[in-house]
Design a protein around this motif. Structure first.
Motif, PDB file in Angstrom:
ATOM      1  N   GLU A   1       0.845  -1.189   0.000  1.00  0.00           N
ATOM      2  CA  GLU A   1       0.000   0.000   0.000  1.00  0.00           C
ATOM      3  C   GLU A   1       0.882   1.241   0.000  1.00  0.00           C
ATOM      4  OE1 GLU A   1      -3.028   2.166   3.166  1.00  0.00           O
ATOM      5  OE2 GLU A   1      -1.837   0.448   3.797  1.00  0.00           O
ATOM      6  N   THR A   2       0.481   2.271  -0.733  1.00  0.00           N
ATOM      7  CA  THR A   2       1.148   3.568  -0.643  1.00  0.00           C
ATOM      8  C   THR A   2       0.220   4.508   0.107  1.00  0.00           C
ATOM      9  OG1 THR A   2       0.265   4.295  -2.773  1.00  0.00           O
ATOM     10  CG2 THR A   2       2.438   3.263  -2.779  1.00  0.00           C
ATOM     11  N   TRP A   3       0.786   5.302   0.987  1.00  0.00           N
ATOM     12  CA  TRP A   3      -0.017   6.160   1.842  1.00  0.00           C
ATOM     13  C   TRP A   3       0.742   7.437   2.114  1.00  0.00           C
ATOM     14  CZ3 TRP A   3      -0.087   8.384   6.763  1.00  0.00           C
ATOM     15  CH2 TRP A   3      -1.351   8.709   7.269  1.00  0.00           C
TER      16      TRP A   3
ATOM     17  N   THR B   1      -8.514   2.555   5.349  1.00  0.00           N
ATOM     18  CA  THR B   1      -8.060   1.615   4.321  1.00  0.00           C
ATOM     19  C   THR B   1      -6.861   0.819   4.829  1.00  0.00           C
ATOM     20  OG1 THR B   1      -8.842   3.098   2.590  1.00  0.00           O
ATOM     21  CG2 THR B   1      -7.299   1.387   1.934  1.00  0.00           C
ATOM     22  N   SER B   2      -5.934   1.489   5.489  1.00  0.00           N
ATOM     23  CA  SER B   2      -4.773   0.799   6.062  1.00  0.00           C
ATOM     24  C   SER B   2      -5.205  -0.209   7.109  1.00  0.00           C
ATOM     25  CB  SER B   2      -3.803   1.807   6.687  1.00  0.00           C
ATOM     26  OG  SER B   2      -3.240   2.618   5.698  1.00  0.00           O
TER      27      SER B   2
ATOM     28  N   GLU C   1      -4.599  -4.279   6.909  1.00  0.00           N
ATOM     29  CA  GLU C   1      -3.922  -4.993   7.989  1.00  0.00           C
ATOM     30  C   GLU C   1      -4.784  -6.146   8.497  1.00  0.00           C
ATOM     31  OE1 GLU C   1      -1.055  -6.247  10.516  1.00  0.00           O
ATOM     32  OE2 GLU C   1      -0.864  -4.807   8.885  1.00  0.00           O
TER      33      GLU C   1
ATOM     34  N   HIS D   1       1.539  -7.173   5.259  1.00  0.00           N
ATOM     35  CA  HIS D   1       1.036  -5.863   4.817  1.00  0.00           C
ATOM     36  C   HIS D   1       2.185  -4.878   4.901  1.00  0.00           C
ATOM     37  CE1 HIS D   1      -1.327  -2.025   5.928  1.00  0.00           C
ATOM     38  NE2 HIS D   1      -1.225  -2.107   4.617  1.00  0.00           N
TER      39      HIS D   1
ATOM     40  N   CYS E   1       3.297  -0.950   4.086  1.00  0.00           N
ATOM     41  CA  CYS E   1       2.793   0.389   3.792  1.00  0.00           C
ATOM     42  C   CYS E   1       3.979   1.292   3.476  1.00  0.00           C
ATOM     43  CB  CYS E   1       1.999   0.924   4.990  1.00  0.00           C
ATOM     44  SG  CYS E   1       1.242   2.520   4.671  1.00  0.00           S
TER      45      CYS E   1
ATOM     46  N   VAL F   1       5.448   4.972   2.725  1.00  0.00           N
ATOM     47  CA  VAL F   1       5.135   6.375   2.956  1.00  0.00           C
ATOM     48  C   VAL F   1       6.246   7.258   2.363  1.00  0.00           C
ATOM     49  CG1 VAL F   1       3.754   5.953   5.025  1.00  0.00           C
ATOM     50  CG2 VAL F   1       6.190   6.297   5.252  1.00  0.00           C
TER      51      VAL F   1
ATOM     52  N   LYS G   1       4.973   9.012   8.034  1.00  0.00           N
ATOM     53  CA  LYS G   1       5.318   7.859   8.872  1.00  0.00           C
ATOM     54  C   LYS G   1       4.842   8.074  10.309  1.00  0.00           C
ATOM     55  CE  LYS G   1       9.275   5.159  10.414  1.00  0.00           C
ATOM     56  NZ  LYS G   1      10.734   5.036  10.377  1.00  0.00           N
TER      57      LYS G   1
END
Length: 84
Positions: free
Chosen positions: A47-49, A57-58, A62, A72, A74, A76, A82
């Motif tokens: 995932e990009t966040w 969504t995160s 998870e 999972h 992620c 950042v 972060k």
């Protein structure tokens, strides 16, 4: 590699995401994404966040990784994202 849909795992992930996000508004997308990732038995979820994005969504991703025994990750862009 053959993909097999598991409605049982998808339903469990959906319910757990609803429980995890019940105090947050707008979690319907997270619930759908969680159910889809878990139902297809995803072993690696990337995932990009960034700061300001919806956190539900995160949470859903998870939850899905817990149900599939997967991982999972992620990504950042900076320290501010972060920390958030």
């Amino acid at each position: 590699m053959k993909l097999v849909w598991s409605p049982e795992i998808a339903a469990k992930a959906l319910v757990d995401t609803v429980k995890s996000c019940e105090l947050l508004e707008g979690s319907s997308v997270a619930e759908l994404i969680s159910a889809m990732a878990a139902g297809w038995n995803a072993k690696l979820i990337v995932e990009t966040w960034c700061s300001g994005d919806v956190a539900t969504t995160s949470i859903g991703l998870e939850v899905a990784s817990v149900h599939t025994g997967g991982r999972h990750v992620c990504i950042v862009p900076d320290e501010a994202s972060k920390a958030e």
